[in-house]
Design a protein around this motif. Structure first.
Motif, PDB file in Angstrom:
ATOM      1  N   ALA A  97       0.604  -1.114   0.042  1.00  6.54           N
ATOM      2  CA  ALA A  97      -0.052  -0.017   0.022  1.00  6.54           C
ATOM      3  C   ALA A  97       0.800   1.381   0.035  1.00  6.54           C
ATOM      4  N   ALA A  98       0.301   2.201  -0.618  1.00  7.12           N
ATOM      5  CA  ALA A  98       1.081   3.659  -0.660  1.00  7.12           C
ATOM      6  C   ALA A  98       0.254   4.661   0.055  1.00  7.12           C
ATOM      7  N   GLY A  99       0.962   5.193   0.952  1.00  6.56           N
ATOM      8  CA  GLY A  99       0.082   6.579   1.680  1.00  6.56           C
ATOM      9  C   GLY A  99       0.815   6.638   3.233  1.00  6.56           C
ATOM     10  N   GLY A 100      -0.206   6.807   3.956  1.00  8.14           N
ATOM     11  CA  GLY A 100       0.122   6.951   5.343  1.00  8.14           C
ATOM     12  C   GLY A 100       0.302   8.514   5.759  1.00  8.14           C
ATOM     13  N   VAL A 101      -0.098   8.542   7.073  1.00  8.34           N
ATOM     14  CA  VAL A 101       0.208   9.904   7.762  1.00  8.34           C
ATOM     15  C   VAL A 101       1.718   9.822   8.243  1.00  8.34           C
ATOM     16  N   ASP A 102       2.323  10.945   8.372  1.00  7.78           N
ATOM     17  CA  ASP A 102       3.540  11.068   8.798  1.00  7.78           C
ATOM     18  C   ASP A 102       3.616  10.681  10.060  1.00  7.78           C
ATOM     19  N   GLY A 103       4.351   9.565  10.585  1.00  9.01           N
ATOM     20  CA  GLY A 103       4.612   9.067  12.084  1.00  9.01           C
ATOM     21  C   GLY A 103       3.722   8.115  12.301  1.00  9.01           C
ATOM     22  N   GLN A 104       2.654   7.779  11.447  1.00  7.70           N
ATOM     23  CA  GLN A 104       1.638   6.699  11.660  1.00  7.70           C
ATOM     24  C   GLN A 104       1.741   5.770  10.385  1.00  7.70           C
ATOM     25  N   SER A 105       2.738   4.961  10.277  1.00  9.71           N
ATOM     26  CA  SER A 105       2.949   4.360   9.121  1.00  9.71           C
ATOM     27  C   SER A 105       2.498   2.855   8.873  1.00  9.71           C
ATOM     28  N   LEU A 106       1.847   2.267  10.078  1.00 13.42           N
ATOM     29  CA  LEU A 106       1.211   1.159  10.006  1.00 13.42           C
ATOM     30  C   LEU A 106      -0.248   1.021  10.243  1.00 13.42           C
ATOM     31  N   ARG A 107      -0.857   2.034  10.031  1.00 12.01           N
ATOM     32  CA  ARG A 107      -2.126   2.243  10.139  1.00 12.01           C
ATOM     33  C   ARG A 107      -2.927   1.877   8.897  1.00 12.01           C
ATOM     34  N   VAL A 108      -3.922   1.052   8.880  1.00 10.17           N
ATOM     35  CA  VAL A 108      -4.614   0.584   7.961  1.00 10.17           C
ATOM     36  C   VAL A 108      -5.551   1.796   7.118  1.00 10.17           C
ATOM     37  N   ARG A 109      -6.146   2.314   7.859  1.00 10.45           N
ATOM     38  CA  ARG A 109      -7.107   3.666   7.576  1.00 10.45           C
ATOM     39  C   ARG A 109      -6.521   4.655   6.928  1.00 10.45           C
ATOM     40  N   ASP A 110      -5.114   4.764   6.718  1.00 13.02           N
ATOM     41  CA  ASP A 110      -4.405   6.066   6.453  1.00 13.02           C
ATOM     42  C   ASP A 110      -4.036   5.707   5.032  1.00 13.02           C
ATOM     43  N   TYR A 111      -4.361   4.632   4.399  1.00 13.53           N
ATOM     44  CA  TYR A 111      -3.939   4.008   3.142  1.00 13.53           C
ATOM     45  C   TYR A 111      -5.201   3.919   2.283  1.00 13.53           C
ATOM     46  N   LYS A 112      -5.076   4.461   1.199  1.00  9.08           N
ATOM     47  CA  LYS A 112      -6.034   4.439   0.156  1.00  9.08           C
ATOM     48  C   LYS A 112      -5.757   3.585  -1.170  1.00  9.08           C
ATOM     49  N   ASN A 113      -4.464   3.458  -1.492  1.00  5.97           N
ATOM     50  CA  ASN A 113      -3.803   2.613  -2.579  1.00  5.97           C
ATOM     51  C   ASN A 113      -3.346   1.434  -2.243  1.00  5.97           C
ATOM     52  N   TRP A 114      -3.762   0.418  -2.968  1.00 10.11           N
ATOM     53  CA  TRP A 114      -3.518  -1.197  -2.603  1.00 10.11           C
ATOM     54  C   TRP A 114      -3.264  -1.779  -3.467  1.00 10.11           C
ATOM     55  N   GLY A 115      -2.374  -2.842  -3.618  1.00  8.70           N
ATOM     56  CA  GLY A 115      -2.216  -3.908  -4.267  1.00  8.70           C
ATOM     57  C   GLY A 115      -3.338  -5.134  -4.301  1.00  8.70           C
ATOM     58  N   GLN A 116      -3.341  -6.086  -5.244  1.00  7.77           N
ATOM     59  CA  GLN A 116      -4.218  -7.212  -5.048  1.00  7.77           C
ATOM     60  C   GLN A 116      -4.036  -7.955  -3.950  1.00  7.77           C
ATOM     61  N   GLY A 117      -2.767  -8.254  -3.479  1.00 10.36           N
ATOM     62  CA  GLY A 117      -2.257  -9.040  -2.573  1.00 10.36           C
ATOM     63  C   GLY A 117      -1.773 -10.529  -2.998  1.00 10.36           C
ATOM     64  N   THR A 118      -0.594 -10.881  -2.319  1.00 12.23           N
ATOM     65  CA  THR A 118       0.066 -12.287  -2.659  1.00 12.23           C
ATOM     66  C   THR A 118      -0.041 -13.073  -1.237  1.00 12.23           C
ATOM     67  N   GLN A 119      -0.221 -14.355  -1.608  1.00 14.84           N
ATOM     68  CA  GLN A 119      -0.568 -15.222  -0.532  1.00 14.84           C
ATOM     69  C   GLN A 119       0.697 -15.735   0.049  1.00 14.84           C
ATOM     70  N   VAL A 120       0.897 -15.790   1.176  1.00 15.80           N
ATOM     71  CA  VAL A 120       1.933 -16.502   2.031  1.00 15.80           C
ATOM     72  C   VAL A 120       1.669 -17.398   3.098  1.00 15.80           C
ATOM     73  N   THR A 121       1.884 -18.492   2.875  1.00 16.71           N
ATOM     74  CA  THR A 121       1.772 -19.620   3.658  1.00 16.71           C
ATOM     75  C   THR A 121       2.740 -20.347   4.215  1.00 16.71           C
ATOM     76  N   VAL A 122       2.991 -20.293   5.626  1.00 18.65           N
ATOM     77  CA  VAL A 122       4.021 -21.005   6.453  1.00 18.65           C
ATOM     78  C   VAL A 122       3.414 -22.224   7.354  1.00 18.65           C
ATOM     79  N   SER A 123       4.285 -23.116   7.066  1.00 19.21           N
ATOM     80  CA  SER A 123       3.575 -24.446   7.619  1.00 19.21           C
ATOM     81  C   SER A 123       4.618 -24.966   8.664  1.00 19.21           C
ATOM     82  N   SER A 124       3.957 -25.511   9.619  1.00 18.11           N
ATOM     83  CA  SER A 124       5.184 -25.800  10.810  1.00 18.11           C
ATOM     84  C   SER A 124       5.450 -27.252  10.652  1.00 18.11           C
TER      85      SER A 124
END
Length: 124
Positions: A97-124
């Motif tokens: 995602a691209a965006g964010g408020v300065d000083g609040q980099s990991l807050r979902v609501r601050d982002y409006k531009n997103w990719g489609q996603g890629t799946q990560v699966t980690v097995s034990s």
């Protein structure tokens, strides 16, 4: 028009590594961060790691600190998330995602531009 395309997801065993790539285009210079989020089934999307668009700062959520590393190419067109020592709880769909408020980099609501996603699966 901002376009973000993630790639590099897959299935690995715990302790393994993956490198995710975010190909970015049309990102304004005013954007604060390129940030990776992830979402596991039935759970809320959460910020994982952020890099300032200039590449001068990186930040990580505590659970991935020391295991994940962000980087970018010099053109600011490709951003990488290096994931080492993967754990099952790292599994999920990873979004760039691209965006964010300065000083609040990991807050979902601050982002409006997103990719489609890629799946990560980690097995034990």
């Amino acid at each position: 028009q901002v376009q973000l395309v993630e790639s590099g997801g897959g299935s690995v065993q715990a302790g393994g590594s993956l490198v995710l790539t975010c190909a970015a285009s049309g990102v304004p210079r005013s954007v604060n961060y390129i940030t990776w989020f992830r979402q596991a089934p039935g759970k809320e999307r959460e910020g994982v790691a952020a890099i300032s668009f200039r590449g001068t700062w990186t930040g990580y959520r505590d659970s991935v600190q020391g295991r994940f590393t962000l980087s970018r190419d010099n053109s600011r067109s490709t951003f990488f998330l290096w994931m080492n020592s993967l754990k099952p709880e790292d599994s999920g769909t990873y979004y760039c995602a691209a965006g964010g408020v300065d000083g609040q980099s990991l807050r979902v609501r601050d982002y409006k531009n997103w990719g489609q996603g890629t799946q990560v699966t980690v097995s034990s």
